[in-house]
Design a protein around this motif. Structure first.
Motif: not given
Length: 499
Positions: A10-12, A79-85, A118-119, A150-154
């Protein structure tokens, strides 16, 4: 597919952020030591371009550089990338940045929002209000590109997206949604082209979506060109395409029972890659209805796919070739086949007869697959091709009058692989380029396969012996090579398959 691998796939496939975390701002000073700030002397338009390429936290801080920079960040589309936060360090919650930080950034910028990645947050029942607030702010500020994962929670059912997602649609051009339960639309808002009036690209990744929800999204997106279903499992179960604007549909590492092009006058490309049927012993129906512009199709899988053209199911040794069983628009075709299974070899030949205008043919051998039969406990006599099978193969129009290039992937020299290549070489009068990609990079395999293929390089083996230039090229496959999703979805690339 294992959860971790599914997440990686998915992320790829997600669109790359337009901003790199490595971006930085440094002023160039004169050699004389006068401290001249040449960057600040640039016009406003160029300065806003500079700010737009910085991570959001650095872009916001440019306000403090000098009076010249004050207000530039707020005047630049966000331009917002939450990984940069994210904050590194021991004891930091892996679900950071806190949802409140994202909300604060969105609230502090007046918009518009050019891009929002928003990942990195984990949304559950404890912070669903934050998600609703993001969507409200994004809608208010005209978000154009939204990648919301969303961050998966399996061990839990995915969180349901609020209906307010649909409010963002007025400005959206690209939307990727990952690991969500889609808001049910069967009893929700009415279908209308005003819901997503400008949406051109849609990706549903590792989520849960009813068939009717997909129908709703397509009906509400009058300009949609690219649709992708990535790492999804049986929901939706059937992908039925009726769209006047769609040009590309991709099913990527997903599980479905059917993919059907019902009516798609602009459809150019149908990509089906590593897609599985929903359960052992089941198949995937691939139905091609009205799609006069469809030029790229693959990978059709002779083991997993049931091909239906119009209202005719294509069956080896049964279906007669006729205009009702042909798709003449296809120019690039890719087929996956287990050559050691005779029934699949016959199916391959039947598939080829359905596409009389193919110019580039991609064949992928999958002879490493071991599942000969649907039920491994069932004992069946093995089908066999007799010694004269290849001599008695009937006419295949695309091979005899159209094919110019053949790419044979995962070639091992196994049963029927060399015989198939001989058949193509002996009949394809326009063929001038054959590329053989080996199943492995080992030098021993290279030597063995080269020995088997060397006689085929002779001009006497080719149908058109008058060609000045023809080539049969053998290449070793690089370890870990992955076919590019970005190539598959890039409509500017005429042949998206491995070449």
């Amino acid at each position: 597919m294992a959860p971790g691998l599914s997440r990686d796939v998915m992320h790829y496939c997600l669109p790359a952020s337009p901003v790199s975390a490595a971006a930085s701002l440094s002023a160039a000073f004169s050699d004389g030591g006068g401290g001249e700030d040449r960057i600040s002397a640039l016009p406003d338009g160029l300065l806003r371009n500079v700010v737009s390429r910085l991570p959001v936290k650095d872009g916001a801080r440019t306000d403090a550089l000098s009076r010249r920079w004050r207000g530039l960040w707020r005047a630049t589309p966000l331009v917002l990338d939450d990984a940069h936060l994210l904050t590194d360090g021991p004891g930091v919650d892996w679900r950071a940045p806190a949802a409140a930080v994202v909300s604060r950034v969105l609230a502090s910028h007046p918009g518009p929002v050019r891009w929002a990645n928003l990942l990195s947050n984990f949304i559950d029942e404890t912070n669903q209000d934050a998600l609703a607030e993001w969507l409200r702010l994004l809608a208010d500020k005209g978000v154009e590109n939204l990648i919301l994962v969303n961050r998966p929670w399996f061990d839990k059912v995915p969180v349901q997206l609020p209906q307010s997602l649909l409010c963002c649609g007025i400005s959206l051009r690209r939307l990727y949604l990952g690991v969500w339960l889609f808001p049910f639309t069967s009893n929700g808002p009415p279908r209308s082209p005003d819901v997503f009036p400008h949406l051109r690209e849609l990706g549903i990744c590792q989520g849960i979506m009813q068939d009717c929800d997909l129908d709703y999204m397509l009906a509400c997106s009058p300009k949609l060109e690219i649709f992708a279903l990535i790492s999804n499992y049986c929901m939706p179960d059937r992908v039925r395409i009726g769209s006047h604007t769609l040009r590309c549909v991709l099913l990527w590492h997903s599980m479905v029972a059917e993919v059907a092009i019902i009516a798609a006058p602009q459809m150019q490309r149908l990509i089906i890659y590593c897609t599985h049927a929903p359960g052992p012993g089941r198949t995937i129906k691939v139905k091609i209805g009205y799609a006069p512009q469809l030029t790229v199709l693959g990978y059709l899988d002779t083991a997993k796919h049931v091909l239906e053209i119009g209202n005719t199911i294509i069956k080896a040794r049964v279906t007669k070739v006729s205009p009702n069983t042909e798709v003449p628009s296809i120019k690039v075709l890719a087929v996956k086949v287990r050559f050691r299974v005779p029934g699949e070899v016959r199916t391959l030949l039947s598939f080829l007869r359905c596409f009389p205008e193919v110019e580039t043919l991609h064949i992928m051998a999958s002879d490493n697959d071991t599942d000969y039969y649907d039920d491994p406990g069932e004992v069946k006599p093995r089908d066999k091709l007799n010694s004269t099978f290849w001599e008695r193969v009937g006419p295949i129009k695309c091979v005899q009058s159209r094919v110019k290039k053949v790419v044979f992937d995962q070639f091992s020299g196994g049963p029927n692989q060399v015989e198939f290549l001989k058949l193509v070489l002996a009949r394809a009068v326009l063929l001038h380029n054959v590329i053989v990609l080996l199943a492995g990079p080992e030098s021993m395999m290279m030597n063995e396969v080269t020995g088997k293929l060397q006689p085929l390089a002779s001009k006497r083996m080719w149908a058109n012996k008058s060609l000045r230039k023809h080539s049969l090229e053998v290449r070793g496959r690089a370890a870990g090579h992955i076919w590019s999703y970005s190539n598959a979805s890039d409509l500017s690339i005429s042949d998206p398959f491995i070449s």
